[in-house]
Design a protein around this motif. Structure first.
Motif, PDB file in Angstrom:
ATOM      1  N   PRO A  78       1.143  -1.071   0.229  1.00 33.00           N
ATOM      2  CA  PRO A  78       0.002   0.005  -0.112  1.00 33.00           C
ATOM      3  C   PRO A  78       0.703   1.232   0.116  1.00 33.00           C
ATOM      4  CG  PRO A  78      -0.780  -1.239   1.847  1.00 33.00           C
ATOM      5  CD  PRO A  78       0.712  -2.242   1.049  1.00 33.00           C
ATOM      6  N   GLU A  79       0.433   2.149  -0.737  1.00 33.77           N
ATOM      7  CA  GLU A  79       1.071   3.892  -0.577  1.00 33.77           C
ATOM      8  C   GLU A  79       1.310   3.944   0.352  1.00 33.77           C
ATOM      9  OE1 GLU A  79       0.783   7.373  -3.294  1.00 33.77           O
ATOM     10  OE2 GLU A  79       0.024   6.438  -4.421  1.00 33.77           O
ATOM     11  N   ASN A  80       0.637   4.821   1.243  1.00 33.93           N
ATOM     12  CA  ASN A  80       0.112   4.915   2.859  1.00 33.93           C
ATOM     13  C   ASN A  80       1.661   4.278   3.221  1.00 33.93           C
ATOM     14  OD1 ASN A  80      -1.065   3.022   3.254  1.00 33.93           O
ATOM     15  ND2 ASN A  80      -2.005   3.666   4.612  1.00 33.93           N
ATOM     16  N   ALA A  81       1.904   2.713   3.183  1.00 35.82           N
ATOM     17  CA  ALA A  81       2.615   2.388   4.114  1.00 35.82           C
ATOM     18  C   ALA A  81       3.928   2.556   3.830  1.00 35.82           C
ATOM     19  CB  ALA A  81       2.117   0.710   4.214  1.00 35.82           C
ATOM     20  N   LEU A  82       3.960   2.422   2.842  1.00 30.61           N
ATOM     21  CA  LEU A  82       5.584   2.822   2.368  1.00 30.61           C
ATOM     22  C   LEU A  82       5.908   4.342   2.291  1.00 30.61           C
ATOM     23  CD1 LEU A  82       8.243   1.689   0.414  1.00 30.61           C
ATOM     24  CD2 LEU A  82       6.457   2.623  -1.937  1.00 30.61           C
ATOM     25  N   GLU A  83       5.320   5.221   1.982  1.00 36.53           N
ATOM     26  CA  GLU A  83       5.106   6.900   2.359  1.00 36.53           C
ATOM     27  C   GLU A  83       5.551   6.736   3.480  1.00 36.53           C
ATOM     28  OE1 GLU A  83       2.612   9.491   0.949  1.00 36.53           O
ATOM     29  OE2 GLU A  83       2.985   8.635  -0.726  1.00 36.53           O
ATOM     30  N   SER A  84       4.673   5.699   5.052  1.00 38.14           N
ATOM     31  CA  SER A  84       5.272   6.186   6.120  1.00 38.14           C
ATOM     32  C   SER A  84       6.681   5.714   6.608  1.00 38.14           C
ATOM     33  CB  SER A  84       4.453   5.106   6.600  1.00 38.14           C
ATOM     34  OG  SER A  84       4.404   5.151   8.135  1.00 38.14           O
ATOM     35  N   HIS A  85       7.303   4.844   6.012  1.00 39.71           N
ATOM     36  CA  HIS A  85       8.894   4.468   5.801  1.00 39.71           C
ATOM     37  C   HIS A  85       9.149   5.289   5.430  1.00 39.71           C
ATOM     38  CE1 HIS A  85      11.643   1.823   7.173  1.00 39.71           C
ATOM     39  NE2 HIS A  85      11.781   1.344   4.946  1.00 39.71           N
ATOM     40  N   GLU A  86       9.331   5.440   3.899  1.00 38.06           N
ATOM     41  CA  GLU A  86      10.038   6.886   3.466  1.00 38.06           C
ATOM     42  C   GLU A  86      10.283   7.787   4.790  1.00 38.06           C
ATOM     43  OE1 GLU A  86       8.701   7.443  -0.326  1.00 38.06           O
ATOM     44  OE2 GLU A  86       9.226   4.977  -1.287  1.00 38.06           O
ATOM     45  N   GLU A  87       9.153   8.423   4.822  1.00 36.58           N
ATOM     46  CA  GLU A  87       9.358   9.629   5.722  1.00 36.58           C
ATOM     47  C   GLU A  87       9.965   9.957   6.739  1.00 36.58           C
ATOM     48  OE1 GLU A  87       5.121  10.487   6.277  1.00 36.58           O
ATOM     49  OE2 GLU A  87       4.930  11.268   4.260  1.00 36.58           O
ATOM     50  N   ALA A  88      10.155   8.394   7.930  1.00 32.36           N
ATOM     51  CA  ALA A  88      10.186   7.900   9.025  1.00 32.36           C
ATOM     52  C   ALA A  88      11.909   7.718   8.865  1.00 32.36           C
ATOM     53  CB  ALA A  88       9.843   6.857   9.541  1.00 32.36           C
ATOM     54  N   GLY A  89      12.575   7.023   7.451  1.00 28.62           N
ATOM     55  CA  GLY A  89      13.552   7.107   7.089  1.00 28.62           C
ATOM     56  C   GLY A  89      14.127   8.716   6.339  1.00 28.62           C
ATOM     57  N   GLU A  90      13.478   9.559   6.681  1.00 30.38           N
ATOM     58  CA  GLU A  90      14.026  10.089   5.952  1.00 30.38           C
ATOM     59  C   GLU A  90      14.097  11.191   7.333  1.00 30.38           C
ATOM     60  OE1 GLU A  90      11.438  12.167   2.762  1.00 30.38           O
ATOM     61  OE2 GLU A  90      12.771  10.685   1.330  1.00 30.38           O
ATOM     62  N   ALA A  91      13.260  11.358   8.260  1.00 31.54           N
ATOM     63  CA  ALA A  91      13.439  12.027   9.451  1.00 31.54           C
ATOM     64  C   ALA A  91      14.512  11.301  10.502  1.00 31.54           C
ATOM     65  CB  ALA A  91      11.848  12.040  10.450  1.00 31.54           C
ATOM     66  N   PHE A  92      14.375  10.097  10.416  1.00 31.27           N
ATOM     67  CA  PHE A  92      15.896   9.894  10.907  1.00 31.27           C
ATOM     68  C   PHE A  92      17.063  10.210  10.833  1.00 31.27           C
ATOM     69  CE2 PHE A  92      18.957   6.054  12.075  1.00 31.27           C
ATOM     70  CZ  PHE A  92      19.121   6.107  13.478  1.00 31.27           C
ATOM     71  N   LEU A  93      17.144  10.303   9.241  1.00 31.31           N
ATOM     72  CA  LEU A  93      18.108  10.838   8.886  1.00 31.31           C
ATOM     73  C   LEU A  93      18.582  11.851   9.575  1.00 31.31           C
ATOM     74  CD1 LEU A  93      20.621  11.116   6.884  1.00 31.31           C
ATOM     75  CD2 LEU A  93      18.988  11.021   4.997  1.00 31.31           C
ATOM     76  N   TYR A  94      17.321  13.026   8.977  1.00 32.30           N
ATOM     77  CA  TYR A  94      18.193  14.424   9.771  1.00 32.30           C
ATOM     78  C   TYR A  94      18.278  14.495  10.637  1.00 32.30           C
ATOM     79  CZ  TYR A  94      16.375  15.694   5.412  1.00 32.30           C
ATOM     80  OH  TYR A  94      16.065  15.942   3.420  1.00 32.30           O
ATOM     81  N   PHE A  95      17.937  13.823  12.046  1.00 35.09           N
ATOM     82  CA  PHE A  95      18.010  13.399  13.754  1.00 35.09           C
ATOM     83  C   PHE A  95      19.244  13.249  13.606  1.00 35.09           C
ATOM     84  CE2 PHE A  95      16.178  11.555  17.357  1.00 35.09           C
ATOM     85  CZ  PHE A  95      16.520  12.682  18.364  1.00 35.09           C
ATOM     86  N   ALA A  96      20.228  12.118  12.907  1.00 34.72           N
ATOM     87  CA  ALA A  96      20.329  11.563  13.074  1.00 34.72           C
ATOM     88  C   ALA A  96      21.654  12.554  13.202  1.00 34.72           C
ATOM     89  CB  ALA A  96      21.342  10.234  12.263  1.00 34.72           C
ATOM     90  N   GLY A  97      21.668  13.116  11.872  1.00 37.98           N
ATOM     91  CA  GLY A  97      22.529  14.592  11.766  1.00 37.98           C
ATOM     92  C   GLY A  97      22.572  15.646  12.457  1.00 37.98           C
ATOM     93  N   GLY A  98      21.690  16.016  13.104  1.00 34.60           N
ATOM     94  CA  GLY A  98      21.250  16.854  14.325  1.00 34.60           C
ATOM     95  C   GLY A  98      22.347  15.873  14.773  1.00 34.60           C
TER      96      GLY A  98
END
Length: 176
Positions: A78-98
């Motif tokens: 499902p598109e919403n499940a994939l988008e949720s995972h992508e957004e969580a991964g990107e947020a994690f990357l930004y958080f880790a960068g901080g």
């Protein structure tokens, strides 16, 4: 001819940020303990900053490989499940960068370095929670929505919803 690069690459890469996410708080706490016992902050905290840097690099690679392989998987889940995972991964990357930036400030002497080391340790603990969210949503894609079928079943197409609602026994019977 066999290759050393797994296909798909994303599932192999994601294990690096998972492991580093779990190790970073241990390194940070160990460095704080060593500094309290008299170790020089630059030396004790340097390894924490290096682990944070490796975490950011591996998280970036996980996001890149995920984006590259998302096209194939989106036909199955499902598109919403994939988008949720992508957004969580990107947020994690930004958080880790901080957290990396804060750990680098922790290399400084004096009060600024001390505050940054405490904040970096807190951030490292927060990354465990954020990493769990990314891993959980990725696991949902694979185990609930059948994302792996995009690679294991030629021509697999569907929303993933129907497969997610079928029992494990039904899916196993299809393979027999």
């Amino acid at each position: 001819m066999s290759t050393f690069i797994p296909d798909p690459l994303h599932p192999a890469i994601v294990h690096f940020p998972i492991v580093l996410t779990m190790l970073l708080p241990l390194f940070a706490l160990g460095a704080l303990w060593a500094i309290r016992r008299g170790a020089r902050p630059m030396r004790a905290w340097g390894l924490t900053s290096a682990v944070a840097g490796a975490l950011v690099a591996s998280a970036w690679l996980a996001v890149q490989t995920g984006e590259g392989q998302g096209d194939k998987v989106e036909s199955v889940v499902p598109e919403n499940a994939l988008e949720s995972h992508e957004e969580a991964g990107e947020a994690f990357l930004y958080f880790a960068g901080g957290v990396l930036v804060v750990t680098l400030v922790g290399l400084a002497r004096g009060r600024v370095g001390q505050v940054a080391r405490l904040a970096g340790t807190a951030g490292a603990l927060g990354l465990v929670v954020a990493g769990w969210q990314v891993g959980h949503s990725g696991g949902e894609l694979v185990y609930r929505h059948g994302a792996a079928s995009a690679y294991t079943q030629p021509g697999a197409v569907g929303s993933g919803e129907a497969d997610a609602n079928r029992s494990v026994a039904e899916r196993g019977a299809d393979r027999d």
